[in-house]
Enzyme design. Structure first.
Site, mmCIF file in Angstrom:
data_model
loop_
_atom_site.group_PDB
_atom_site.id
_atom_site.type_symbol
_atom_site.label_atom_id
_atom_site.label_comp_id
_atom_site.label_asym_id
_atom_site.label_seq_id
_atom_site.Cartn_x
_atom_site.Cartn_y
_atom_site.Cartn_z
ATOM 1 N N CYS A 196 0.181 7.307 -10.548
ATOM 2 C CA CYS A 196 -0.016 6.296 -9.672
ATOM 3 C C CYS A 196 -1.428 6.066 -9.777
ATOM 4 C CB CYS A 196 0.313 6.928 -8.179
ATOM 5 S SG CYS A 196 0.149 5.548 -6.910
ATOM 6 N N TYR A 238 -0.859 -0.152 -10.948
ATOM 7 C CA TYR A 238 -1.241 -1.809 -11.106
ATOM 8 C C TYR A 238 -2.524 -1.849 -11.355
ATOM 9 C CZ TYR A 238 3.441 -1.992 -8.879
ATOM 10 O OH TYR A 238 4.354 -2.094 -8.503
ATOM 11 N N GLU A 241 3.891 4.208 -11.049
ATOM 12 C CA GLU A 241 3.587 3.164 -10.266
ATOM 13 C C GLU A 241 2.164 2.867 -10.394
ATOM 14 O OE1 GLU A 241 6.153 2.533 -6.462
ATOM 15 O OE2 GLU A 241 4.313 3.129 -5.873
ATOM 16 N N TYR A 287 0.743 -1.227 0.027
ATOM 17 C CA TYR A 287 0.002 -0.002 0.099
ATOM 18 C C TYR A 287 0.825 1.400 -0.060
ATOM 19 C CZ TYR A 287 -3.641 -3.246 0.643
ATOM 20 O OH TYR A 287 -4.688 -4.288 0.464
ATOM 21 N N SER A 288 0.624 2.069 -0.938
ATOM 22 C CA SER A 288 1.149 3.477 -0.970
ATOM 23 C C SER A 288 0.854 4.232 0.197
ATOM 24 C CB SER A 288 0.643 4.161 -1.928
ATOM 25 O OG SER A 288 1.109 3.711 -3.240
HETATM 26 C C1 LIG Z 1 3.075 -0.649 -4.827
HETATM 27 C C2 LIG Z 1 1.472 -0.949 -4.831
HETATM 28 C C3 LIG Z 1 0.819 0.150 -4.021
HETATM 29 C C4 LIG Z 1 -0.515 0.031 -3.607
HETATM 30 N N1 LIG Z 1 -1.199 1.064 -3.334
HETATM 31 C C5 LIG Z 1 -2.298 0.803 -2.805
HETATM 32 C C6 LIG Z 1 -3.168 1.810 -2.307
HETATM 33 O O1 LIG Z 1 -2.512 2.858 -1.735
HETATM 34 N N2 LIG Z 1 -4.461 1.362 -1.804
HETATM 35 C C7 LIG Z 1 -5.267 0.512 -2.338
HETATM 36 O O2 LIG Z 1 -6.400 0.404 -1.941
HETATM 37 N N3 LIG Z 1 -4.643 -0.534 -2.931
HETATM 38 C C8 LIG Z 1 -3.181 -0.461 -3.196
HETATM 39 N N4 LIG Z 1 -2.648 -1.282 -3.922
HETATM 40 C C9 LIG Z 1 -3.310 -2.612 -4.305
HETATM 41 C C10 LIG Z 1 -3.186 -3.588 -3.004
HETATM 42 O O3 LIG Z 1 -1.700 -4.066 -2.729
HETATM 43 C C11 LIG Z 1 -4.082 -4.911 -2.926
HETATM 44 O O4 LIG Z 1 -3.903 -5.562 -4.358
HETATM 45 C C12 LIG Z 1 -5.706 -4.565 -3.126
HETATM 46 O O5 LIG Z 1 -6.047 -3.915 -1.949
HETATM 47 C C13 LIG Z 1 -6.223 -5.835 -3.252
HETATM 48 O O6 LIG Z 1 -6.058 -6.746 -2.113
HETATM 49 P P1 LIG Z 1 -6.661 -7.731 -1.619
HETATM 50 O O7 LIG Z 1 -5.814 -8.544 -0.738
HETATM 51 O O8 LIG Z 1 -8.062 -6.998 -0.958
HETATM 52 O O9 LIG Z 1 -7.350 -8.409 -2.553
HETATM 53 P P2 LIG Z 1 -6.970 -9.941 -3.016
HETATM 54 O O10 LIG Z 1 -7.585 -10.939 -2.075
HETATM 55 O O11 LIG Z 1 -5.531 -10.462 -3.190
HETATM 56 O O12 LIG Z 1 -7.575 -10.380 -4.384
HETATM 57 C C14 LIG Z 1 -6.954 -9.608 -5.576
HETATM 58 C C15 LIG Z 1 -7.354 -10.747 -6.747
HETATM 59 O O13 LIG Z 1 -9.022 -10.617 -7.057
HETATM 60 C C16 LIG Z 1 -9.093 -10.677 -8.374
HETATM 61 N N5 LIG Z 1 -9.812 -9.753 -8.943
HETATM 62 C C17 LIG Z 1 -9.838 -8.449 -8.448
HETATM 63 N N6 LIG Z 1 -10.958 -7.665 -8.911
HETATM 64 C C18 LIG Z 1 -11.502 -8.615 -9.639
HETATM 65 C C19 LIG Z 1 -12.673 -8.550 -10.566
HETATM 66 N N7 LIG Z 1 -13.109 -7.517 -10.968
HETATM 67 N N8 LIG Z 1 -13.070 -9.498 -11.380
HETATM 68 C C20 LIG Z 1 -12.184 -10.972 -10.974
HETATM 69 N N9 LIG Z 1 -11.352 -11.077 -10.279
HETATM 70 C C21 LIG Z 1 -10.971 -9.992 -9.673
HETATM 71 C C22 LIG Z 1 -7.481 -10.837 -9.144
HETATM 72 O O14 LIG Z 1 -7.120 -11.978 -9.231
HETATM 73 C C23 LIG Z 1 -6.723 -10.130 -8.077
HETATM 74 O O15 LIG Z 1 -5.400 -10.436 -8.088
HETATM 75 C C24 LIG Z 1 -0.994 -1.120 -4.364
HETATM 76 C C25 LIG Z 1 -0.355 -2.203 -4.896
HETATM 77 C C26 LIG Z 1 0.720 -1.829 -5.308
HETATM 78 C C27 LIG Z 1 1.503 -3.001 -5.872
HETATM 79 N N1 LIG Z 2 1.512 2.687 -6.046
HETATM 80 C C1 LIG Z 2 0.535 1.862 -6.537
HETATM 81 O O1 LIG Z 2 0.747 1.305 -7.551
HETATM 82 C C2 LIG Z 2 -0.792 1.960 -6.252
HETATM 83 C C3 LIG Z 2 -1.280 3.137 -5.119
HETATM 84 C C4 LIG Z 2 -2.532 2.981 -5.085
HETATM 85 C C5 LIG Z 2 -3.723 2.509 -5.685
HETATM 86 N N2 LIG Z 2 -3.035 1.610 -6.890
HETATM 87 C C6 LIG Z 2 -4.212 0.685 -7.665
HETATM 88 O O2 LIG Z 2 -4.948 1.788 -8.460
HETATM 89 C C7 LIG Z 2 -6.060 1.466 -8.423
HETATM 90 C C8 LIG Z 2 -7.092 2.616 -8.039
HETATM 91 O O3 LIG Z 2 -8.184 1.989 -7.976
HETATM 92 P P1 LIG Z 2 -9.511 2.663 -7.292
HETATM 93 O O4 LIG Z 2 -10.456 1.594 -7.117
HETATM 94 O O5 LIG Z 2 -9.012 3.204 -6.136
HETATM 95 O O6 LIG Z 2 -10.181 3.870 -8.333
HETATM 96 P P2 LIG Z 2 -11.516 4.215 -8.524
HETATM 97 O O7 LIG Z 2 -12.054 4.741 -7.288
HETATM 98 O O8 LIG Z 2 -12.292 3.087 -9.099
HETATM 99 O O9 LIG Z 2 -11.263 5.191 -9.624
HETATM 100 C C9 LIG Z 2 -10.458 5.149 -10.860
HETATM 101 C C10 LIG Z 2 -11.058 5.840 -11.845
HETATM 102 O O10 LIG Z 2 -10.148 5.719 -12.942
HETATM 103 C C11 LIG Z 2 -10.956 5.683 -14.081
HETATM 104 N N3 LIG Z 2 -10.529 4.698 -15.260
HETATM 105 C C12 LIG Z 2 -10.880 3.361 -15.237
HETATM 106 N N4 LIG Z 2 -10.324 3.095 -16.613
HETATM 107 C C13 LIG Z 2 -9.417 4.023 -16.785
HETATM 108 C C14 LIG Z 2 -8.408 4.200 -17.915
HETATM 109 N N5 LIG Z 2 -7.944 3.188 -18.809
HETATM 110 N N6 LIG Z 2 -7.840 5.260 -18.021
HETATM 111 C C15 LIG Z 2 -7.984 6.353 -16.915
HETATM 112 N N7 LIG Z 2 -8.699 6.361 -15.924
HETATM 113 C C16 LIG Z 2 -9.561 5.207 -15.965
HETATM 114 C C17 LIG Z 2 -12.158 5.174 -13.530
HETATM 115 O O11 LIG Z 2 -13.459 5.082 -14.270
HETATM 116 P P3 LIG Z 2 -14.606 4.327 -14.585
HETATM 117 O O12 LIG Z 2 -14.806 3.380 -13.243
HETATM 118 O O13 LIG Z 2 -15.848 5.320 -14.571
HETATM 119 O O14 LIG Z 2 -14.570 3.588 -15.773
HETATM 120 C C18 LIG Z 2 -12.502 5.810 -12.269
HETATM 121 O O15 LIG Z 2 -12.816 7.028 -12.504
HETATM 122 C C19 LIG Z 2 -6.279 0.197 -7.876
HETATM 123 O O16 LIG Z 2 -6.154 -0.897 -8.862
HETATM 124 C C20 LIG Z 2 -5.121 0.172 -6.820
HETATM 125 O O17 LIG Z 2 -4.635 -1.192 -6.697
HETATM 126 C C21 LIG Z 2 -1.739 1.359 -7.103
#
Ligand SMILES: Cc1cc2nc3c(=O)[nH]c(=O)nc-3n(C[C@H](O)[C@H](O)[C@H](O)COP(=O)(O)OP(=O)(O)OC[C@H]3O[C@@H](n4cnc5c(N)ncnc54)[C@H](O)[C@@H]3O)c2cc1C
Ligand SMILES: NC(=O)c1ccc[n+]([C@@H]2O[C@H](COP(=O)([O-])OP(=O)(O)OC[C@H]3O[C@@H](n4cnc5c(N)ncnc54)[C@H](OP(=O)(O)O)[C@@H]3O)[C@@H](O)[C@H]2O)c1
Length: 362
Positions: free
Chosen positions: A320, A362, A360, A143-144
Site C-alpha cells: 500500500c 496510487y 492498493e 482514504y485507507s
Molecule cells: C484507495 C485509496 C486510498 C487512499 N488512502 C490514502 C491515505 O490513507 N492517506 C492519504 O493521505 N491519501 C490517501 N489516498 C490519496 C487521497 O485519496 C487523495 O488523492 C490525496 O489526499 C490528495 O487529495 P487532495 O484532494 O488533497 O488533492 P487534489 O486537490 O485532488 O489534488 C490532487 C491532484 O493534484 C495534482 N498533483 C498532485 N501532486 C502534484 C505535483 N507534485 N505536481 C503537479 N501536480 C500534482 C494531480 O493532478 C493530482 O491528481 C488514497 C487514495 C486511494 C485511491
Molecule cells: N490505499 C491506497 O491506495 C493508499 C493508501 C494510503 C496512501 N496512498 C498513497 O500513497 C502515497 C504515499 O505518499 P506519502 O506522501 O504519504 O509518502 P512519503 O511520506 O513521501 O513517503 C514515500 C516514501 O517512498 C519513497 N519512494 C519514492 N518513490 C519510490 C519508489 N519508486 N519506490 C519505492 N519507494 C519510493 C519516498 O522516497 P523519496 O521521497 O526520498 O524519493 C519516501 O521515502 C500517496 O500517493 C497516497 O495517495 C495510497
C-alpha cells in the site's frame, strides 16, 4: 461471550495525545458453507496449485469460492455521496516531526457505529466547499482506514485516518494545496465531516490466525497495516488470536517521518516472536552500494528469506502506498523467481487468485 483487554497506546510523535484504550469485544458471525468442494492438488514446476473439481455426475453446480480473507459480513457502500454520513472530528494530531518533508496527520471521527468497516477497508471523504472549476460540491477522495474495526477507543464508534497534506508547486511556480487532504489536516475537534463507504475488499486480512502477513508500505500507505496490527497485537477477540508472523516494511523519507513507530515498538515488546519491523529511510540511509534506501532496497536484504516465505500457502503479501513501489518490488521477486526457474508474472497471478498478493497503490 465477550471479553475485554486494556491497552495503553500513545500516538507517535504527539507529546500530549496518549489514548487509554479499553477494548470490548464482539463475537463475529461466521458463515458456514454447505457445499464442501473437493480439492485436487496438482503439482507443477511453479507451485502446488489447488484446482477445485466437482465430484458429481449431475449437471455441474456453481462452485462456491472460499475466500482465504476475512470477507464474512463485509459491508460496502452503506453511505453514498448523495447521502453521506456526517461524523465529527474528535481529535487531529500531526504525527510527523517539524523538520519532516511534508506533514502527516492522524485523525479520529465519530461514527456512532454507523459505518461498519473492517480492517483493510477505506472510506470516502467529501471536503466542504465548491469546486471552482464547475461550481459543484467537491468530489469525494478515498482514504485507507488506519484504525481496527474496534476503533482507537475500542468501542466500535470511531474511524481513524492517516493523511498526508498535499502541497506542490505547479508549472507556473504557484503553490497549490490539495483540496481534501488540506481540508482534513486542518479539521478542528468538533468539526463535521462528510463520510461515504466503507469500500474495498482487496486489503482484507487473512482468516488464518497463524498466517505470515508481509506488509509493504510507503508513507501513509501504513494506514491499513496499523489497522491490521492493532487487531493482531493490541486487542483480544474470541474468534481471532494472531499467532503467526507479521512482518512490516515501511518506507519514509526521513526518520522524522516515521509513522506510528512507538506503537509498533510497543507491539514488538508484547509479542517479539510474532512481529518483525524494518524501516527504509530513503533520505538518510543507503545500501552497501550507496543506493537510496527504498522499501524494495530494504527487502532485497532479506530476499531469499522472503522468497521462501512466499512459497508457503499461508503467506499473504499486502502492498500500500506510492505506485512506484510496485515495480521495484516486482523486480526483486522476478529475479528470485527466475533463479528457481519460475516465471514471476504467472506465479504472481496464482498468488493473486488465492488472495495472497494484495495491492492498493496510487
Ligand atoms: C484507495 C485509496 C486510498 C487512499 N488512502 C490514502 C491515505 O490513507 N492517506 C492519504 O493521505 N491519501 C490517501 N489516498 C490519496 C487521497 O485519496 C487523495 O488523492 C490525496 O489526499 C490528495 O487529495 P487532495 O484532494 O488533497 O488533492 P487534489 O486537490 O485532488 O489534488 C490532487 C491532484 O493534484 C495534482 N498533483 C498532485 N501532486 C502534484 C505535483 N507534485 N505536481 C503537479 N501536480 C500534482 C494531480 O493532478 C493530482 O491528481 C488514497 C487514495 C486511494 C485511491
Ligand atoms: N490505499 C491506497 O491506495 C493508499 C493508501 C494510503 C496512501 N496512498 C498513497 O500513497 C502515497 C504515499 O505518499 P506519502 O506522501 O504519504 O509518502 P512519503 O511520506 O513521501 O513517503 C514515500 C516514501 O517512498 C519513497 N519512494 C519514492 N518513490 C519510490 C519508489 N519508486 N519506490 C519505492 N519507494 C519510493 C519516498 O522516497 P523519496 O521521497 O526520498 O524519493 C519516501 O521515502 C500517496 O500517493 C497516497 O495517495 C495510497
Amino acid at each position: 461471550m465477550a471479553s475485554a483487554v486494556s491497552a495503553i497506546v500513545s500516538l507517535p510523535s504527539s507529546k500530549s495525545a496518549a489514548i487509554s484504550t479499553r477494548t470490548s469485544l464482539i463475537t463475529q458471525e461466521r458463515v458456514s458453507f454447505t457445499k464442501v468442494p473437493y480439492y485436487k492438488n496438482v503439482s507443477s514446476n511453479v507451485k502446488s496449485l489447488s484446482i477445485r473439481a466437482q465430484v458429481t455426475t449431475e449437471a455441474p453446480a456453481k462452485v462456491e469460492k472460499i475466500s482465504k480473507k476475512q470477507e464474512e459480513g463485509v459491508v460496502t457502500n452503506k453511505y453514498r455521496p448523495k447521502e453521506p454520513y456526517v461524523g465529527r472530528c474528535l481529535l487531529n494530531t500531526k504525527i510527523t516531526g517539524d523538520d519532516a518533508p511534508g506533514e502527516t496527520w492522524h485523525m479520529v471521527f465519530t461514527t456512532e457505529g454507523e459505518i461498519p468497516y473492517k480492517e483493510g477497508q477505506s472510506i470516502g471523504v467529501i471536503p466542504d466547499g465548491i469546486d471552482p472549476k464547475n461550481g459543484k460540491p467537491h468530489k469525494l477522495r478515498l482514504y485507507s482506514i488506519a484504525s481496527s474495526a474496534l476503533g482507537d477507543f475500542g468501542d466500535s464508534k470511531t474511524v481513524s485516518l492517516c493523511v498526508k497534506r498535499l502541497v506542490y508547486t505547479n508549472d507556473a511556480g504557484e503553490e497549490v494545496k490539495g483540496v481534501c487532504s488540506n481540508f482534513l489536516c486542518d479539521l478542528k475537534p468538533g468539526a463535521e465531516v462528510q463520510i461515504t463507504g466503507p469500500v474495498g475488499k482487496e486489503m482484507l486480512m487473512p482468516k488464518d490466525p497463524n498466517a505470515t502477513v508481509i506488509m509493504l508500505a510507503t508513507g501513509t500507505g501504513i494506514a491499513p497495516f496499523r489497522s491490521f496490527m492493532w487487531k493482531m497485537f493490541f486487542e483480544k477477540h474470541e474468534d481471532y488470536k494472531f499467532n503467526g508472523l507479521a512482518w512490516l516494511f515501511l518506507g519514509v523519507p526521513t526518520s522524522s517521518s516515521l509513522l506510528y513507530k512507538e506503537e509498533f515498538e510497543k507491539m514488538k515488546e508484547m509479542k517479539p516472536d510474532n512481529l518483525r519491523v524494518d524501516f527504509a529511510v530513503s533520505r538518510e540511509q543507503t545500501n552497501e552500494k550507496g543506493e537510496k534506501m527504498y522499501i524494495q532496497t530494504r527487502m532485497a536484504q532479506y530476499d531469499r528469506e522472503l522468497w521462501e516465505l512466499l512459497k508457503k500457502d499461508n503467506t499473504f503479501v499486502y502492498m500500500c502506498g506510492l505506485k512506484g513501489m510496485e515495480k521495484g518490488i516486482d523486480d526483486i521477486m522476478g529475479t528470485l523467481a527466475a533463479e528457481d526457474g519460475i516465471d514471476w508474472v504467472t506465479y504472481k497471478k496464482q498468488l493473486k487468485k488465492e488472495g495472497q498478493w494484495n495491492v492498493e497503490v496510487y
